[in-house]
Design an enzyme around this catalytic site. Structure first.
Site, PDB file in Angstrom:
ATOM      1  N   ASP A 454      -5.408  18.259  -1.636  1.00 48.98           N
ATOM      2  CA  ASP A 454      -4.941  16.898  -1.391  1.00 48.98           C
ATOM      3  C   ASP A 454      -5.909  16.224  -0.434  1.00 48.98           C
ATOM      4  O   ASP A 454      -6.302  16.804   0.592  1.00 48.98           O
ATOM      5  CB  ASP A 454      -3.526  16.918  -0.805  1.00 48.98           C
ATOM      6  CG  ASP A 454      -2.951  15.525  -0.662  1.00 48.98           C
ATOM      7  OD1 ASP A 454      -2.317  15.056  -1.615  1.00 48.98           O
ATOM      8  OD2 ASP A 454      -3.165  14.915   0.408  1.00 48.98           O
ATOM      9  N   ASN A 462      -6.987   3.541   1.329  1.00 45.59           N
ATOM     10  CA  ASN A 462      -6.494   2.441   0.477  1.00 45.59           C
ATOM     11  C   ASN A 462      -6.128   1.221   1.308  1.00 45.59           C
ATOM     12  O   ASN A 462      -6.431   0.084   0.923  1.00 45.59           O
ATOM     13  CB  ASN A 462      -5.289   2.905  -0.331  1.00 45.59           C
ATOM     14  CG  ASN A 462      -5.685   3.642  -1.603  1.00 45.59           C
ATOM     15  OD1 ASN A 462      -6.762   3.442  -2.127  1.00 45.59           O
ATOM     16  ND2 ASN A 462      -4.803   4.516  -2.079  1.00 45.59           N
ATOM     17  N   ASP A 471     -10.160   4.218  -5.520  1.00 49.99           N
ATOM     18  CA  ASP A 471     -10.450   4.770  -6.851  1.00 49.99           C
ATOM     19  C   ASP A 471     -11.831   5.400  -6.891  1.00 49.99           C
ATOM     20  O   ASP A 471     -12.038   6.437  -7.548  1.00 49.99           O
ATOM     21  CB  ASP A 471     -10.343   3.664  -7.903  1.00 49.99           C
ATOM     22  CG  ASP A 471      -8.908   3.203  -8.111  1.00 49.99           C
ATOM     23  OD1 ASP A 471      -7.986   3.921  -7.676  1.00 49.99           O
ATOM     24  OD2 ASP A 471      -8.710   2.127  -8.721  1.00 49.99           O
ATOM     25  N   GLU A 497      -3.418  11.424  -5.013  1.00 51.05           N
ATOM     26  CA  GLU A 497      -4.672  11.955  -4.497  1.00 51.05           C
ATOM     27  C   GLU A 497      -4.702  13.474  -4.542  1.00 51.05           C
ATOM     28  O   GLU A 497      -5.481  14.121  -3.841  1.00 51.05           O
ATOM     29  CB  GLU A 497      -4.906  11.478  -3.053  1.00 51.05           C
ATOM     30  CG  GLU A 497      -3.923  12.008  -2.034  1.00 51.05           C
ATOM     31  CD  GLU A 497      -2.643  11.175  -1.900  1.00 51.05           C
ATOM     32  OE1 GLU A 497      -1.994  11.288  -0.852  1.00 51.05           O
ATOM     33  OE2 GLU A 497      -2.323  10.411  -2.838  1.00 51.05           O
TER      34      GLU A 497
END
Length: 582
Positions: A454, A462, A471, A497
């Site tokens: 992760d 973000n 992204d 993620e």
């Protein structure tokens, strides 16, 4: 003004007019000799003998044989103008006469065949020395078993005595009156018919193979295109065996009434089956709904008219309707193919070429049957050649559609199992691809591990730099993972993620070492952005299959617990002992 001299006083004009007169007389004499000369019973006549015959069309009431003989002697019979006599559709009854000369002292056995299968009434009279020595009455209005010889044509054996014999034939039918008459020995007849039946066997075998193949495709794919294509080909085969006489000989020898109406009925059904197939193949309901409705109305209109002709017992009207329908059917098939090609349907190109081949064959056969072009084996059977080309091209078109649909299905399945952002497997694909590995590991007790990772503090990336940059981070990590995992491993985006790697035939120590290498590679990666670069880390959890892991989900849960432990211990690390085992 002086008067012109008569032509006989001018030598050149006189020679010119005399030459023309003599040429006309010679032509008339040659024509008379050619048509009046009797056929030699000792020779084999490989072609139709229409040029050696004379004929007369009945104008009033029915004529009997003495009436026909009187009319012949009165010069009312006309010479045959082509090897195959053709009087068109709906002709009045016709009398045909020819003579056969046997210059040997022995009797010669010959076989007379009228090689058209759809004549309603056929009467044949053999005369020798002005006496009728044999007479036959046959035709489609009698059961097949009543024919002198069991054959799809009208065939008669006769022993010609020495001298000259006269043969009179009376034919009556509302169908196209095409009369190919052959006079050969029985052996030559059998040889020619064997060749014909062999060619029909090739045609029927090819079409029946296509019918069976497409029926199997329908059972496999459940696409109505294949079923309708099989029905279309089947209707052509049935129609063909009807008008070639095979149907009466093989399938319905005692159904006299059906034999009368089979040609117009089957021509109509063949056209309808072709239009139904075209509607489905070209997706008229989707692309041209109004055209589809017009096609349906066209078929229903002709169907009603054909039923009316049947109820009124007008076979001539039914045949005219059927031939008109067949001609319009060919034009409509061309039109449907053209507008579909114009609309950008790639399979329609095959359809258009197939429709052109079928129309060309049908047109040649129709013109030969109606007498507009010479009737021979090639022109009469052009519809079969056209249909073979048509069937082949339509089979290619269906194969093209099948290939395109298979490619679309595979592409859709691939997209359904692929994460669109990273190009990795999604969760569904992960389970599909690991099912066999997991079963093998359970059965053979092989070492198997799962790795979960992760991205640390991904939400902050973000929030600060935007989802577009987030992204880019996900894609960069996906590239690192794809380059680092082994060929037999199953890599997938687990969600958000989070990523997962299934490691078959891998111990816990080997999986942990791989996770550590991946952690270091991710730590070293730099993702550029508009103002600066972004570095990231990831937390890993690794678990190996043990006895308590009955399902793959249980093993994934253990790896998830290890990953959670990595988060609790400060992130950017690998944990391979779950918290509950500490």
């Amino acid at each position: 003004m002086p008067r012109p001299r008569p032509y006989y006083q001018e030598p050149y004009r006189f020679v010119f007019w005399m030459t023309r007169w003599l040429a006309g007389v010679l032509l008339l004499l040659c024509g008379a000799l050619a048509t009046a000369a009797p056929l030699s019973a000792a020779q084999e006549h490989d072609t139709a003998i229409g040029l050696s015959t004379r004929f007369m069309v009945e104008q009033g009431s029915r004529l009997e044989l003495p009436d026909a003989i009187t009319a012949l002697r009165a010069g009312k019979f006309e010479p045959g103008k082509s090897p195959v006599l053709n009087f068109g559709i709906g002709s009045k009854p016709v009398w045909i006469h020819f003579t056969v000369a046997n210059r040997n002292a022995d009797i010669l056995q010959k076989r007379l065949s009228i090689e058209t299968a759809w004549l309603d009434r056929v009467e044949v009279y053999f005369q020798h020395k002005d006496e009728t020595v044999a007479r036959y009455r046959t035709g489609d209005r009698q059961a097949f078993s009543d024919r002198p010889l069991a054959n799809r044509y009208f065939v008669f054996d006769h022993a010609f005595a020495a001298g000259t014999s006269d043969v009179f034939i009376r034919i009556e039918t509302p169908d196209p009156m095409v009369v190919p008459i052959y006079l050969t020995s029985p052996d030559v007849f059998r040889t020619r018919q064997t060749q014909q039946e062999l060619s029909y066997g090739i045609v029927y075998g090819f079409l029946l193979a296509l019918i069976a193949y497409n029926a199997i495709l329908y059972l496999g794919f459940r696409s109505s295109r294949y079923l309708l294509y099989s029905a279309y080909l089947a209707m052509f085969v049935i129609m063909n065996i009807a008008y070639t006489g095979h149907g009466y000989a093989w399938l319905w020898p005692d159904w006299v009434r059906w034999q009368q109406w089979s040609n117009p009925a089957l021509m109509f059904l063949y056209g309808v089956s072709g239009l139904v197939f075209a509607s489905r193949f070209l997706d008229l309901k989707l692309y041209f709904p109004r055209v589809r409705k017009a096609v349906i109305a066209f078929c229903m209109g002709f169907g009603v008219l054909l039923v009316a002709a049947f109820l009124l017992d007008s076979q001539k009207a039914a045949l005219l309707l059927a031939f008109s329908f067949a001609l319009l059917f060919s034009i409509i098939m061309l039109f449907l193919g053209a507008i579909s090609v114009h609309a950008g349907q790639k399979p329609a190109r095959y359809f258009l070429m197939a429709a052109m081949a079928a129309m060309a064959g049908a047109l040649l056969t129709t013109l030969s049957v109606w007498g507009f072009i010479p009737h021979n084996s090639w022109t009469f059977r052009a519809v079969e050649i056209g249909m073979l080309v048509d069937a082949t091209l339509l089979a290619l078109a269906l194969a093209y559609q099948l290939r395109v649909s298979q490619e679309r299905r595979i592409r859709a399945e691939r997209l359904a199992q692929m994460d669109p952002l990273t190009g990795l497997n999604n969760r569904r694909a992960f389970y599909d691809k690991t099912a066999s590995f997991w079963s093998n590991a359970i059965r053979h007790k092989h070492a198997t591990s799962v790795m979960l990772l992760d991205i640390d503090r991904f939400k902050q990336i973000n929030d600060i730099y935007g989802h577009a940059h987030g992204d880019e981070v996900l894609k960069a990590l996906a590239d690192i993972l794809k380059q680092s995992v082994r060929q037999g491993d199953v890599l997938a985006r687990w969600g958000g993620e989070e990523f997962i790697v299934f490691l078959p035939e891998t111990s816990l120590q080997e999986a942990a070492a791989l996770a550590e290498r991946l952690r270091m590679a991710i730590e070293d990666v730099r993702i550029p952005r508009e103002q600066g670069i972004t570095s990231v880390t990831a937390s890993f959890g690794v678990a190996q299959k043990e006895a308590r892991h009955i399902t793959l989900d249980a093993l994934v849960a253990s790896a998830d617990a290890c990953q959670y432990q990595s988060k609790l211990q400060g992130r950017n690390q690998v944990t391979f002992v779950a918290a509950e085992m500490l």
